[in-house]
Design an enzyme around this catalytic site. Sequence first.
Site, PDB file in Angstrom:
ATOM      1  N   PRO A 108     -59.652 -57.437 -40.489  1.00  0.00           N
ATOM      2  CA  PRO A 108     -60.399 -57.335 -41.753  1.00  0.00           C
ATOM      3  C   PRO A 108     -59.625 -56.529 -42.792  1.00  0.00           C
ATOM      4  CG  PRO A 108     -61.720 -56.565 -39.884  1.00  0.00           C
ATOM      5  CD  PRO A 108     -60.335 -56.798 -39.386  1.00  0.00           C
ATOM      6  N   GLU A 109     -59.554 -57.054 -44.000  1.00  0.00           N
ATOM      7  CA  GLU A 109     -58.921 -56.353 -45.115  1.00  0.00           C
ATOM      8  C   GLU A 109     -60.016 -55.894 -46.077  1.00  0.00           C
ATOM      9  OE1 GLU A 109     -55.617 -58.624 -46.727  1.00  0.00           O
ATOM     10  OE2 GLU A 109     -55.292 -59.616 -44.816  1.00  0.00           O
ATOM     11  N   ARG A 118     -60.755 -56.147 -27.756  1.00  0.00           N
ATOM     12  CA  ARG A 118     -59.375 -55.742 -27.439  1.00  0.00           C
ATOM     13  C   ARG A 118     -59.162 -54.237 -27.548  1.00  0.00           C
ATOM     14  NH1 ARG A 118     -55.260 -59.861 -30.136  1.00  0.00           N
ATOM     15  NH2 ARG A 118     -53.859 -58.637 -28.835  1.00  0.00           N
ATOM     16  N   ARG A 168     -37.956 -49.047 -56.675  1.00  0.00           N
ATOM     17  CA  ARG A 168     -38.123 -49.335 -55.246  1.00  0.00           C
ATOM     18  C   ARG A 168     -37.336 -50.586 -54.840  1.00  0.00           C
ATOM     19  NH1 ARG A 168     -40.750 -45.864 -52.096  1.00  0.00           N
ATOM     20  NH2 ARG A 168     -41.230 -47.696 -50.834  1.00  0.00           N
TER      21      ARG A 168
END
Length: 272
Positions: A2-3, A112, A152
Site C-alpha cells: 500500500p502506498e 507474511r 542530485r
Amino acid sequence: VPELPEVETIVRGLAQTLVGKTITRATVLLPRVVEPDAKRFSRALAGERVTAVGRRGKFVLIVLASGRRISVHLRMTGRLIVGRGAAPETEPYARVILELGDRSRLCFADARTFGRMRLLGPGEEPADGGLGIEPLSEDFTSESFNSMLDGRSTPVKVLLLDQRRVAGIGNIYACEALWRAGIRPSRAAGSLSRPSRSRLHRAIREVLAEAIALRGTSSRDYVDADGVRGGFQNKLSVYGRDGEPCPRCEHLIVRTVIAQRGTWWCRNCQRR
Ligand SMILES: [Zn+2]
C-alpha cells in the site's frame, strides 16, 4: 504494498469506526510484529482511548488520549480489520487483537508478517530515518520540489521513492507520475529542466489525488478497512503493463529495472 492513496483510504475508514473507542485489552499473538516488547505494548494500551486516526507517509497512525500513538506499517500483506467478528478464530493471520469497549475488535492480520505495529511516545516519529514532505500538503510546492532535485545525480525515480524526501510515494505512483510528466525514470534528478520539474510536481499531486478519489489501487492483497477493493488499478497507464500500448502514443510499454525495482515506462513519450 500500500502506498499513500491506499493508506489514506484505510485511514479514512478506520477513523469512522475507531475514534472515541477505548481499548480494553491488547493481545499480541506474534510478539515480533510489535514494538516495544509484547508485554509493555499490551500493558500500555489497556485503557487507552482512540482520539484520531491519521497518516504519515505510508504509516497509519492511531492517536491515543495520552498523546501516545500506534503506528502501523502494512508492508506486503498487512491488514487492519475492525468488527465484532475480527477474532483469531476467523482471521487465520491475526497477529495483534485490540479489544474495544463496544465489544468490537481491531485485528492486525498479516500473512507474511513483514508489517509492524509500534507504540510511539509523544513526539516520537514512526520512521527511524525520519520522513520527508507530504506530497499533498501545502508544504510540497513547486519550489520545495525544485530545491529537492537541485544538484542530485540520483535517477529521478529513485529520488521519488526515498521516503526521507517525499513520504508516501511507492513504485506504482512513481511510475505513473513520471509517465504523466513525460520524464525518463532513469534521468538524473538534478538534470531536469525547470518546466519538467513543475510538470512532475503537478503530476505527483494529480495522480495521488485521483487515486485517493478511487480508493486506491488494488493488487492481490490490498483491500481497505471495510474489505473493499480500490478502483485505480483500472486507470493505470504504465505500471504493470509491459507489452501493452502506451495510452498516449501507442508505442509498447517496457519494463526495466532501476535500483532493483521494476520500472514501467514508454521509451517514446518519456524522453524528457
Ligand atoms: Zn508513450
